[in-house]
Design an enzyme around this catalytic site. Structure first.
Site, short mmCIF file in Angstrom:
data_model
loop_
_atom_site.label_atom_id
_atom_site.label_comp_id
_atom_site.label_asym_id
_atom_site.label_seq_id
_atom_site.Cartn_x
_atom_site.Cartn_y
_atom_site.Cartn_z
N ARG A 108 40.31 46.39 56.27
CA ARG A 108 41.25 46.09 57.35
C ARG A 108 41.75 47.40 57.90
NH1 ARG A 108 44.67 42.23 53.31
NH2 ARG A 108 43.03 40.68 53.05
N ASP A 136 44.84 49.02 60.20
CA ASP A 136 46.19 48.65 60.62
C ASP A 136 46.30 48.57 62.15
OD1 ASP A 136 47.20 48.70 58.00
OD2 ASP A 136 47.52 50.87 58.12
N ARG A 152 47.16 57.48 56.01
CA ARG A 152 48.29 57.95 56.83
C ARG A 152 49.39 58.57 55.98
NH1 ARG A 152 49.33 52.63 60.06
NH2 ARG A 152 51.23 53.74 60.66
#
Lengths: 245, 245
Positions: B50, B52, B197
């Protein structure tokens, strides 16, 4: 009151072109608004030329007379802080009071980008024109040779004004392919309105077999009777640089 | 019913991430809608992972079982005709019925892009994070060496689920500078939510002198007591590729 020269980059996608117009969002308008606040009075920004709605620039030049205590770098930073993020002032430098971004420009380079591959890339999708077929580059180069030089480009512009000369010199046309992209690079002393986009549209007619190089020659030689190709859409066009002495 | 493998590129700017969610615009949702129309029935697309909200991909992998007479190339062209222009299917190929884009993925490469120059470029403005200062790359490389290897990255993710392992292997971290851009490239077997991140945010803390490499080591070794750096914003992140055997 000093004269400053500006080097400007912009994504023209959401603008009605360079030139200030009432009720329209334009790059000149945005710059004049921010400089007007900086100087506390109405300020005129003189561009090297006008780009059409939707056309981009990596190296637009402009000048403006400003009354300010700021250094050129401070002016640049002020502009970049208050301009929208699709306009960037890359450089500000003090210029001679006689410097005029339009009258002193002696050449301009434009690049037109097409994409000819099977799958359209997404990240730069606002900066190319996607073609459905791969044109014949060799044929386009033949036609480009004919466009080069000094000609009356009346058939290669919109709204030719009868009193003004439509003679221009195009001294360089390059056509290159790289990774699915097809680039047309033009250098000349100046260009009429839509002239680069009509030259690209005409070269693509030749490349796709709908016009011959000979017909391009006829359009140039008989500007009153023959028709050039269609106008390529604006998003593929970018003003790369403006030359000064 | 055949199994197909997809290679997908997208600009994640306007999406709530990869994963289908009710009432949200997602990349998986867009793909499933178009494939659903092609096949005339509900279709599930399995992504390699996935991404974001706001994160981009140049090489997302996915698979789906489709009942169709189309060739892989026809499926690709159909998808590209009906998908929005910020999603492109670069490749479709038939895969073994046992191929599963998530379970069979053995590695992923992510790249995070920062811009550290004085004037922010406009054309790729949605694909980098603009920094106000130039971090110390040598210090960041020291900290990156400590992040490499097998660790419990619990402190480098949001919502760690206590029952699931938060141990991951990061075998490559590169930090390079080029023309005002600063690139962080990560390769590993898998990444937790927001992990890349948070690693970028932590490395930048080190690069800007707000954390020491030693403190990064402590965050890794005492995941219950120490805090990692902030989460870098999504627009700089791009999933570059997914590895399969």
């Amino acid at each position: 009151m000093n004269n400053y020269k500006f080097l400007i980059e912009y994504d023209g996608s959401r603008y009605s072109g360079w030139q200030r117009q009432p009720e329209q969002t334009t790059i000149q308008g945005k710059l004049e608004n921010v400089l007007g606040v900086l100087c506390g009075k109405e300020t005129e920004v003189i561009g090297a030329g006008r780009t059409d709605a939707g056309v981009h620039a990596r190296g637009m030049a402009a000048n403006a007379f400003l009354e300010t205590d700021c250094t050129p770098e401070e002016i640049r930073d002020y502009l970049n802080r208050y301009l929208p993020d699709d306009i960037a002032v890359k450089e500000v430098r003090q210029a001679s009071p006689r410097f005029h971004a339009r009258y002193n420009a002696i050449g301009k380079t434009y690049r037109y980008t097409c994409y000819t591959g099977e799958v359209r890339p997404v990240f730069d999708r606002k900066y190319y024109w996607a073609l459905d077929e791969m044109p014949d580059v060799k044929l386009m180069l033949q036609a480009a040779e004919l466009l080069k030089g000094e000609h009356d480009f009346r058939n290669f512009c919109v709204n030719p004004r009868m009193k003004k000369s439509t003679v221009r010199v195009v001294d360089r046309i390059e056509i290159t392919c790289e990774g699915g992209y097809l680039y047309f690079t033009f250098h000349g002393t100046g260009f009429l309105q839509n002239m680069v986009r009509i030259m690209v549209g005409t070269l693509l007619e030749v490349g796709c077999g709908r016009m011959t190089p000979q017909q391009v020659k006829e359009v140039l030689e008989c500007p009153d009777r023959k028709k050039a190709g269609p106008t390529a859409p604006p998003q593929g066009l970018c003003l790369m640089s403006v030359d000064y002495d």
